[in-house]
Design a protein around this motif. Structure first.
Motif, PDB file in Angstrom:
ATOM      1  N   ARG A   8       6.477   4.717   4.164  1.00 38.54           N
ATOM      2  CA  ARG A   8       6.251   6.036   4.620  1.00 38.54           C
ATOM      3  C   ARG A   8       4.638   6.128   3.976  1.00 38.54           C
ATOM      4  O   ARG A   8       4.780   6.604   2.531  1.00 38.54           O
ATOM      5  CB  ARG A   8       7.043   6.860   3.901  1.00 38.54           C
ATOM      6  CG  ARG A   8       6.754   8.413   4.588  1.00 38.54           C
ATOM      7  CD  ARG A   8       7.717   9.427   3.935  1.00 38.54           C
ATOM      8  NE  ARG A   8       9.288   9.070   4.459  1.00 38.54           N
ATOM      9  CZ  ARG A   8       9.494   9.849   5.514  1.00 38.54           C
ATOM     10  NH1 ARG A   8       8.647  10.422   6.105  1.00 38.54           N
ATOM     11  NH2 ARG A   8      10.757   9.783   6.053  1.00 38.54           N
ATOM     12  N   PRO A   9       3.656   5.997   4.469  1.00 35.85           N
ATOM     13  CA  PRO A   9       2.549   6.271   4.035  1.00 35.85           C
ATOM     14  C   PRO A   9       2.272   7.492   3.825  1.00 35.85           C
ATOM     15  O   PRO A   9       2.559   8.373   4.527  1.00 35.85           O
ATOM     16  CB  PRO A   9       1.368   5.824   5.043  1.00 35.85           C
ATOM     17  CG  PRO A   9       2.333   4.793   5.956  1.00 35.85           C
ATOM     18  CD  PRO A   9       3.837   5.439   5.980  1.00 35.85           C
ATOM     19  N   GLY A  49      -8.750   7.142  -0.878  1.00 30.15           N
ATOM     20  CA  GLY A  49      -7.799   6.785  -0.104  1.00 30.15           C
ATOM     21  C   GLY A  49      -8.098   5.393   0.403  1.00 30.15           C
ATOM     22  O   GLY A  49      -9.145   4.829   0.121  1.00 30.15           O
ATOM     23  N   VAL A  50      -7.059   4.925   1.263  1.00 29.75           N
ATOM     24  CA  VAL A  50      -7.384   3.642   2.161  1.00 29.75           C
ATOM     25  C   VAL A  50      -7.126   4.055   3.449  1.00 29.75           C
ATOM     26  O   VAL A  50      -6.600   5.486   3.761  1.00 29.75           O
ATOM     27  CB  VAL A  50      -6.507   2.538   1.885  1.00 29.75           C
ATOM     28  CG1 VAL A  50      -6.609   2.017   0.256  1.00 29.75           C
ATOM     29  CG2 VAL A  50      -4.886   2.814   2.000  1.00 29.75           C
ATOM     30  N   LEU A  68       0.587  -1.204  -0.048  1.00 26.67           N
ATOM     31  CA  LEU A  68       0.026   0.087  -0.012  1.00 26.67           C
ATOM     32  C   LEU A  68       0.871   1.168   0.011  1.00 26.67           C
ATOM     33  O   LEU A  68       0.371   2.358   0.392  1.00 26.67           O
ATOM     34  CB  LEU A  68      -0.906  -0.044   1.237  1.00 26.67           C
ATOM     35  CG  LEU A  68      -1.967  -1.124   1.619  1.00 26.67           C
ATOM     36  CD1 LEU A  68      -2.564  -1.269   2.573  1.00 26.67           C
ATOM     37  CD2 LEU A  68      -3.088  -0.867   0.268  1.00 26.67           C
ATOM     38  N   VAL A  69       2.170   1.039  -0.368  1.00 28.63           N
ATOM     39  CA  VAL A  69       3.287   2.327  -0.109  1.00 28.63           C
ATOM     40  C   VAL A  69       2.760   3.299  -1.188  1.00 28.63           C
ATOM     41  O   VAL A  69       2.837   4.509  -0.757  1.00 28.63           O
ATOM     42  CB  VAL A  69       4.415   1.667  -0.631  1.00 28.63           C
ATOM     43  CG1 VAL A  69       5.238   2.873  -0.749  1.00 28.63           C
ATOM     44  CG2 VAL A  69       5.277   0.789   0.573  1.00 28.63           C
ATOM     45  N   ASP A  70       2.063   3.198  -2.275  1.00 32.28           N
ATOM     46  CA  ASP A  70       1.811   4.196  -3.071  1.00 32.28           C
ATOM     47  C   ASP A  70       0.458   4.637  -3.149  1.00 32.28           C
ATOM     48  O   ASP A  70      -0.175   5.636  -3.685  1.00 32.28           O
ATOM     49  CB  ASP A  70       1.955   3.722  -4.648  1.00 32.28           C
ATOM     50  CG  ASP A  70       3.373   3.270  -4.802  1.00 32.28           C
ATOM     51  OD1 ASP A  70       4.315   4.088  -4.431  1.00 32.28           O
ATOM     52  OD2 ASP A  70       3.629   2.397  -5.769  1.00 32.28           O
ATOM     53  N   GLU A  71      -0.357   4.044  -2.023  1.00 29.42           N
ATOM     54  CA  GLU A  71      -1.843   4.444  -1.909  1.00 29.42           C
ATOM     55  C   GLU A  71      -2.164   5.717  -1.309  1.00 29.42           C
ATOM     56  O   GLU A  71      -1.018   6.010  -0.139  1.00 29.42           O
ATOM     57  CB  GLU A  71      -2.564   3.269  -1.370  1.00 29.42           C
ATOM     58  CG  GLU A  71      -2.669   2.006  -1.970  1.00 29.42           C
ATOM     59  CD  GLU A  71      -3.696   1.982  -3.157  1.00 29.42           C
ATOM     60  OE1 GLU A  71      -4.703   2.941  -3.144  1.00 29.42           O
ATOM     61  OE2 GLU A  71      -3.676   1.219  -4.070  1.00 29.42           O
ATOM     62  N   PRO A  72      -2.858   6.569  -1.339  1.00 29.47           N
ATOM     63  CA  PRO A  72      -3.072   7.893  -0.625  1.00 29.47           C
ATOM     64  C   PRO A  72      -3.956   7.117   0.826  1.00 29.47           C
ATOM     65  O   PRO A  72      -4.837   6.385   0.583  1.00 29.47           O
ATOM     66  CB  PRO A  72      -4.005   8.526  -1.542  1.00 29.47           C
ATOM     67  CG  PRO A  72      -4.684   7.563  -2.440  1.00 29.47           C
ATOM     68  CD  PRO A  72      -3.684   6.495  -2.903  1.00 29.47           C
ATOM     69  N   TRP A  73      -3.594   7.799   2.019  1.00 34.72           N
ATOM     70  CA  TRP A  73      -4.128   7.145   3.355  1.00 34.72           C
ATOM     71  C   TRP A  73      -5.016   8.348   3.651  1.00 34.72           C
ATOM     72  O   TRP A  73      -4.780   9.494   3.643  1.00 34.72           O
ATOM     73  CB  TRP A  73      -3.095   7.132   4.073  1.00 34.72           C
ATOM     74  CG  TRP A  73      -2.234   5.692   3.732  1.00 34.72           C
ATOM     75  CD1 TRP A  73      -1.329   5.518   2.963  1.00 34.72           C
ATOM     76  CD2 TRP A  73      -2.832   4.435   4.655  1.00 34.72           C
ATOM     77  NE1 TRP A  73      -0.999   3.946   2.874  1.00 34.72           N
ATOM     78  CE2 TRP A  73      -1.602   3.403   3.931  1.00 34.72           C
ATOM     79  CE3 TRP A  73      -3.538   4.067   5.454  1.00 34.72           C
ATOM     80  CZ2 TRP A  73      -1.979   2.291   4.412  1.00 34.72           C
ATOM     81  CZ3 TRP A  73      -3.443   2.718   5.845  1.00 34.72           C
ATOM     82  CH2 TRP A  73      -2.695   1.643   5.289  1.00 34.72           C
ATOM     83  N   VAL A  74      -6.208   7.894   4.301  1.00 29.03           N
ATOM     84  CA  VAL A  74      -7.025   8.908   4.915  1.00 29.03           C
ATOM     85  C   VAL A  74      -6.853   8.207   6.417  1.00 29.03           C
ATOM     86  O   VAL A  74      -6.972   7.407   6.796  1.00 29.03           O
ATOM     87  CB  VAL A  74      -8.574   8.639   4.705  1.00 29.03           C
ATOM     88  CG1 VAL A  74      -9.268   9.605   5.608  1.00 29.03           C
ATOM     89  CG2 VAL A  74      -8.502   9.107   3.300  1.00 29.03           C
TER      90      VAL A  74
END
Length: 298
Positions: A218-219, A240-241, A190-196
């Motif tokens: 690094r999220p 995001g995830v 999930l490194v390249d995913e946008p996080w909420v």
């Protein structure tokens, strides 16, 4: 005015002699006389006068003895009520809960407590970080708090901690996400995913940051929202995830997946001042919270 001296004055009005009062109250006659004189000094009015070899009440003494009945009766009623507080749950219990803890536990707590007579709950949701919990415990009888698995426990020298449950944190993905079909998800996937995520310092964000340190990732946090319902909506709409608590999340447009080879969760605990649980009403609320937590985690 000293209540014990008022009681002696009332006894003198009833029994007529210092000797009779001393015998009834397990005093010496001289001790009774001394306490009556001290009461006279307190009120600044003569309450007794010589009568043969004994004492009798003056008009002021008789008036005060009559009023003493009211005072002593009120104190007896107060003592009876205090005894009831010590032996049976009654009174108001103030409870603070972190918002998603309210969602998780408050409806069940209120439902169970509705059947209990003489106990009222005053509940408030408070967006709290662990460092704020001791101060909240000074204002509330019970604080339902949460902290990261790896966070320092609360200070048990000053506070009483009742563990309620450990809630796992899962990765929330939108339906149709490339990893939605997996049984478990690696954080590195999930490194390249946008996080909420939630605000910095709140337990779920602490978990995300500690996992990032352990895995060397690094999220990329693009939004910080403390309301999990809003986070669920954002993830479901593909923005995001997120890490979400397993028992709380219920959006049907989400897929929850545990992290692979990583233990992620938050501890939900009831925190109270030292000695607060000696009050039966507070003890009852803690017991009911434990029952409700067991049902939720069940």
């Amino acid at each position: 005015m000293d209540v014990r001296r008022l009681r002696l004055l009332r006894e003198l009005a009833d029994r007529g002699t210092v000797t009779a009062v001393a015998k009834a109250m397990s005093y010496t006659p001289s001790a009774v006389s001394q306490q009556i004189r001290a009461l006279q000094a307190e009120v600044g009015v003569t309450l007794t006068e010589p009568s043969g070899r004994g004492l009798r009440l003056t008009d002021a003494g008789r008036m005060l003895a009559a009023r003493a009945d009211e005072v002593l009766a009120a104190l007896d009623r107060a003592q009876a009520e205090l005894d009831a507080y010590r032996s049976t749950p009654r009174g108001t219990v103030r409870v603070a809960l972190f918002p998603s803890g309210s969602l998780l536990l408050l409806p069940g707590l209120l439902r169970r407590m509705a059947a209990v007579e003489h106990v009222a709950l005053e509940c408030r949701d408070v967006d709290m970080v662990p460092s704020e919990v001791p101060a909240l415990a000074a204002d509330f009888d019970v604080v339902v708090a949460h902290r990261d698995d790896r966070a320092q426990p609360f200070d048990e020298e000053r506070l009483e901690i009742t563990p309620l449950l450990r809630e796992p944190l899962d990765v929330a993905l939108p339906l149709g996400h490339r990893l939605a079909g997996e049984q478990r998800v690696e954080l590195t996937e999930l490194v390249d995913e946008p996080w909420v995520s939630v605000g910095v310092g709140f337990p779920v964000d602490d978990v995300l940051r500690s996992l990032a340190i352990r895995t060397g990732t690094r999220p990329k946090v693009v939004q910080r929202i403390n309301d999990f319902r809003v986070i669920e909506a954002l993830v479901a709409d593909g923005f995001g995830v997120a890490l979400l608590p397993r028992y709380t999340a219920d959006n049907p447009r989400l897929v929850l997946r545990p992290l692979a080879d990583v233990r992620a969760g938050r501890n939900v605990e009831a925190v109270s001042r030292r000695g607060a649980a000696e009050r039966p009403a507070v003890r009852l609320v803690l017991d009911v919270l434990l029952e409700e937590a067991a049902r939720v985690a069940g």
